[in-house]
Write an enzyme that holds these catalytic residues in place. Structure first.
Site, PDB file in Angstrom:
ATOM      1  N   HIS A  41      11.069   0.588  -2.961  1.00  0.00           N
ATOM      2  CA  HIS A  41      10.479   1.347  -1.843  1.00  0.00           C
ATOM      3  C   HIS A  41       9.272   0.611  -1.275  1.00  0.00           C
ATOM      4  O   HIS A  41       8.216   0.560  -1.908  1.00  0.00           O
ATOM      5  CB  HIS A  41      10.111   2.746  -2.361  1.00  0.00           C
ATOM      6  CG  HIS A  41       9.589   3.665  -1.317  1.00  0.00           C
ATOM      7  ND1 HIS A  41       8.796   4.750  -1.596  1.00  0.00           N
ATOM      8  CD2 HIS A  41       9.746   3.663   0.043  1.00  0.00           C
ATOM      9  CE1 HIS A  41       8.481   5.374  -0.472  1.00  0.00           C
ATOM     10  NE2 HIS A  41       9.039   4.727   0.538  1.00  0.00           N
ATOM     11  N   SER A  62      12.961   6.582   0.911  1.00  0.00           N
ATOM     12  CA  SER A  62      11.618   7.096   0.667  1.00  0.00           C
ATOM     13  C   SER A  62      11.653   8.356  -0.180  1.00  0.00           C
ATOM     14  O   SER A  62      10.615   8.783  -0.659  1.00  0.00           O
ATOM     15  CB  SER A  62      10.910   7.365   1.993  1.00  0.00           C
ATOM     16  OG  SER A  62      11.732   8.099   2.845  1.00  0.00           O
ATOM     17  N   GLU A 107       7.197   0.486  -4.639  1.00  0.00           N
ATOM     18  CA  GLU A 107       7.489   1.460  -5.687  1.00  0.00           C
ATOM     19  C   GLU A 107       8.886   1.139  -6.214  1.00  0.00           C
ATOM     20  O   GLU A 107       9.855   1.159  -5.447  1.00  0.00           O
ATOM     21  CB  GLU A 107       7.453   2.859  -5.037  1.00  0.00           C
ATOM     22  CG  GLU A 107       7.135   4.003  -5.938  1.00  0.00           C
ATOM     23  CD  GLU A 107       7.030   5.330  -5.160  1.00  0.00           C
ATOM     24  OE1 GLU A 107       7.614   5.486  -4.059  1.00  0.00           O
ATOM     25  OE2 GLU A 107       6.366   6.237  -5.677  1.00  0.00           O
ATOM     26  N   ASN A 132       5.632   9.765  -2.048  1.00  0.00           N
ATOM     27  CA  ASN A 132       5.813  10.845  -1.076  1.00  0.00           C
ATOM     28  C   ASN A 132       5.604  12.237  -1.651  1.00  0.00           C
ATOM     29  O   ASN A 132       5.384  13.187  -0.914  1.00  0.00           O
ATOM     30  CB  ASN A 132       7.170  10.711  -0.392  1.00  0.00           C
ATOM     31  CG  ASN A 132       7.081   9.652   0.685  1.00  0.00           C
ATOM     32  OD1 ASN A 132       6.098   9.617   1.428  1.00  0.00           O
ATOM     33  ND2 ASN A 132       8.054   8.762   0.749  1.00  0.00           N
TER      34      ASN A 132
HETATM   35  N1  CAA Z   1       3.302  -4.743  11.565  1.00  0.00           N
HETATM   36  C1  CAA Z   1       2.847  -5.888  11.002  1.00  0.00           C
HETATM   37  N2  CAA Z   1       1.551  -6.149  10.787  1.00  0.00           N
HETATM   38  C2  CAA Z   1       0.674  -5.209  11.161  1.00  0.00           C
HETATM   39  C3  CAA Z   1       1.055  -3.995  11.761  1.00  0.00           C
HETATM   40  C4  CAA Z   1       2.448  -3.774  11.955  1.00  0.00           C
HETATM   41  N3  CAA Z   1       2.919  -2.652  12.469  1.00  0.00           N
HETATM   42  N4  CAA Z   1      -0.053  -3.265  12.020  1.00  0.00           N
HETATM   43  C5  CAA Z   1      -1.103  -3.999  11.601  1.00  0.00           C
HETATM   44  N5  CAA Z   1      -0.658  -5.167  11.084  1.00  0.00           N
HETATM   45  C6  CAA Z   1      -1.482  -6.234  10.519  1.00  0.00           C
HETATM   46  C7  CAA Z   1      -2.376  -6.876  11.542  1.00  0.00           C
HETATM   47  O1  CAA Z   1      -1.682  -7.906  12.235  1.00  0.00           O
HETATM   48  C8  CAA Z   1      -3.498  -7.424  10.685  1.00  0.00           C
HETATM   49  O2  CAA Z   1      -3.068  -8.625  10.066  1.00  0.00           O
HETATM   50  P1  CAA Z   1      -4.105  -9.839   9.827  1.00  0.00           P
HETATM   51  O3  CAA Z   1      -5.110  -9.338   8.827  1.00  0.00           O
HETATM   52  O4  CAA Z   1      -3.264 -10.935   9.289  1.00  0.00           O
HETATM   53  O5  CAA Z   1      -4.708 -10.122  11.166  1.00  0.00           O
HETATM   54  C9  CAA Z   1      -3.636  -6.370   9.569  1.00  0.00           C
HETATM   55  O6  CAA Z   1      -2.379  -5.644   9.563  1.00  0.00           O
HETATM   56  C10 CAA Z   1      -4.744  -5.390   9.832  1.00  0.00           C
HETATM   57  O7  CAA Z   1      -4.507  -4.816  11.120  1.00  0.00           O
HETATM   58  P2  CAA Z   1      -5.639  -4.347  12.114  1.00  0.00           P
HETATM   59  O8  CAA Z   1      -6.903  -5.113  11.836  1.00  0.00           O
HETATM   60  O9  CAA Z   1      -5.109  -4.364  13.497  1.00  0.00           O
HETATM   61  O10 CAA Z   1      -5.816  -2.818  11.830  1.00  0.00           O
HETATM   62  P3  CAA Z   1      -6.311  -2.049  10.594  1.00  0.00           P
HETATM   63  O11 CAA Z   1      -7.338  -2.787   9.799  1.00  0.00           O
HETATM   64  O12 CAA Z   1      -6.643  -0.733  11.140  1.00  0.00           O
HETATM   65  O13 CAA Z   1      -5.030  -1.917   9.651  1.00  0.00           O
HETATM   66  C11 CAA Z   1      -3.106  -0.773   8.916  1.00  0.00           C
HETATM   67  C12 CAA Z   1      -3.819  -1.384  10.121  1.00  0.00           C
HETATM   68  C13 CAA Z   1      -2.806  -1.874   7.887  1.00  0.00           C
HETATM   69  C14 CAA Z   1      -1.794  -0.171   9.426  1.00  0.00           C
HETATM   70  C15 CAA Z   1      -4.058   0.305   8.273  1.00  0.00           C
HETATM   71  O14 CAA Z   1      -4.441   1.229   9.248  1.00  0.00           O
HETATM   72  C16 CAA Z   1      -3.418   1.039   7.126  1.00  0.00           C
HETATM   73  O15 CAA Z   1      -3.369   0.573   5.992  1.00  0.00           O
HETATM   74  N6  CAA Z   1      -2.901   2.277   7.418  1.00  0.00           N
HETATM   75  C17 CAA Z   1      -2.211   3.085   6.430  1.00  0.00           C
HETATM   76  C18 CAA Z   1      -0.770   2.647   6.346  1.00  0.00           C
HETATM   77  C19 CAA Z   1      -0.004   3.433   5.341  1.00  0.00           C
HETATM   78  O16 CAA Z   1      -0.473   4.349   4.691  1.00  0.00           O
HETATM   79  N7  CAA Z   1       1.271   3.078   5.188  1.00  0.00           N
HETATM   80  C20 CAA Z   1       2.181   3.760   4.306  1.00  0.00           C
HETATM   81  C21 CAA Z   1       2.986   4.731   5.098  1.00  0.00           C
HETATM   82  S1  CAA Z   1       4.096   5.612   4.056  1.00  0.00           S
HETATM   83  C22 CAA Z   1       5.457   4.624   4.013  1.00  0.00           C
HETATM   84  O17 CAA Z   1       5.595   3.641   4.652  1.00  0.00           O
HETATM   85  C23 CAA Z   1       6.515   5.013   3.087  1.00  0.00           C
HETATM   86  C24 CAA Z   1       7.225   6.269   3.228  1.00  0.00           C
HETATM   87  O18 CAA Z   1       8.074   6.483   2.396  1.00  0.00           O
HETATM   88  C25 CAA Z   1       6.993   7.233   4.272  1.00  0.00           C
END
Ligand code: CAA
Length: 296
Positions: free
Chosen positions: A146, A125, A158, A196
């Site tokens: 990424h 990351s 990325e 990031n």
């Molecule tokens: N694993 C797998 N699938 C997941 C999951 C997980 N941990 N959490 C949610 N999902 C899936 C659900 O099963 C659902 O799938 P379907 O549409 O097929 O049913 C879908 O995601 C939507 O989930 P929910 O309806 O339960 O919840 P939501 O609409 O609130 O979405 C979320 C959840 C997708 C996590 C949303 O809150 C989101 O986009 N959050 C931001 C996530 C983000 O910013 N990620 C980047 C982090 S930074 C990083 O990873 C990199 C780094 O270098 C630090």
């Protein structure tokens, strides 16, 4: 099941079976790839195999995969605590712990196992791709790949070019991302890449706001969700990413730019010292101890 459109990749080696490695392996399997998954910890590997199987069962429930497709996908997963498994891979995704020396040691070993034309990618990351590539003798065939958490859901990959990365390496890595239904965005190797460099200072600033008593975590997250339409507030997101990972990335930015604007918030450091790392330890800015964590 979507078939792999990248026929030249017959087996993808995923090294590291933590949250990201599991998510990447699951996504590859769901799209028809053979996956070789390795982790030094047999315990983590067993847990990964179970959670990947559960995630594929979830795909069946949601109509994304047939029962037969699930069985085929599981048959394409091989796991081993021995890195020697990677000898059969012709594309590598390294997703071990975010520590340069750990990654470097894995890359040195992979270098002895894999043919010179095998592309190495790292899911780091924020660690420099140029520095990681320099550990190997294939810096032209090395780039960052990424992924974002939760991997099956997030559209972005990325693709990070180190100083020596060849354009064809970027093309092949990007094609793999496209075959997984992702959108690759190419960026250059500078601390934190783009994701990031922009995300972490926002999270760090949100933690300062809590530390300085501007507002409590719910209010900070509420402002960002309702006012900026972010799907999660910065503190919920930090808990999902892991506060230790957030701190490591802030340190990479601070040391990489030597600019005080990237100084890690003391409250972030304090929480990491207390092992309040977020969802994975049950406590971060929020308390998860009574809830089942659905993440990998
Ligand atoms: N694993 C797998 N699938 C997941 C999951 C997980 N941990 N959490 C949610 N999902 C899936 C659900 O099963 C659902 O799938 P379907 O549409 O097929 O049913 C879908 O995601 C939507 O989930 P929910 O309806 O339960 O919840 P939501 O609409 O609130 O979405 C979320 C959840 C997708 C996590 C949303 O809150 C989101 O986009 N959050 C931001 C996530 C983000 O910013 N990620 C980047 C982090 S930074 C990083 O990873 C990199 C780094 O270098 C630090």
């Amino acid at each position: 099941m979507t078939q792999s459109i990248n026929e030249s990749i017959h087996a993808v080696g995923v090294v590291g079976s933590g949250t990201m490695g599991r998510g990447i392996a699951h996504t590859l399997l769901r799209h028809g790839y053979s996956v070789l998954l390795s982790d030094a910890s047999p315990h983590s590997l067993a847990a990964a195999a179970e959670s990947i199987s559960n995630a594929l069962a979830g795909d069946v429930e949601k109509g994304r995969l047939t029962e037969a497709g699930k069985r085929q996908a599981l048959a394409k997963l091989k796991t081993s605590a021995e890195l020697a498994l990677m000898v059969s891979a012709n594309f590598i995704i390294e997703a071990v712990t975010e520590d340069f020396s750990v990654k470097a040691e894995v890359l040195r070993q992979l270098e002895t196992l894999c043919a010179p034309e095998v592309i190495f990618t790292s899911n780091t990351s924020s660690i420099s791709i140029t520095r990681l590539a320099a550990v190997t003798s294939r810096s032209g065939q090395f780039c960052g790949l990424h992924f974002f958490n939760p991997v099956p859901v997030m559209k972005l990959v990325e693709v990070v070019a180190g100083i020596e990365t060849l354009p064809e390496t970027i093309e092949k890595a990007s094609a793999l991302a496209v075959s997984l239904g992702k959108t690759p965005i190419r960026v250059n190797d500078f601390p934190g890449f783009v994701s990031n460099r922009v995300l972490m200072p926002m999270i760090n600033e949100a933690i300062y706001a809590v530390m300085e008593g501007v507002a409590d975590p719910q209010a900070v997250d509420g402002v960002m969700k309702l006012g900026m339409n972010h799907p999660m507030g910065p503190l919920e997101l930090a808990d999902m990413i892991g506060l230790d990972v957030c701190l490591d990335i802030m340190k990479v930015l601070y040391e990489g730019f030597r600019d005080s604007k990237y100084r890690p918030c003391p409250l972030l450091e304090k929480m990491v010292h207390a092992r309040r790392l977020g969802r994975k330890t049950g406590q971060g800015f929020y308390d998860y101890r009574s809830k089942a964590d659905t993440a990998y």
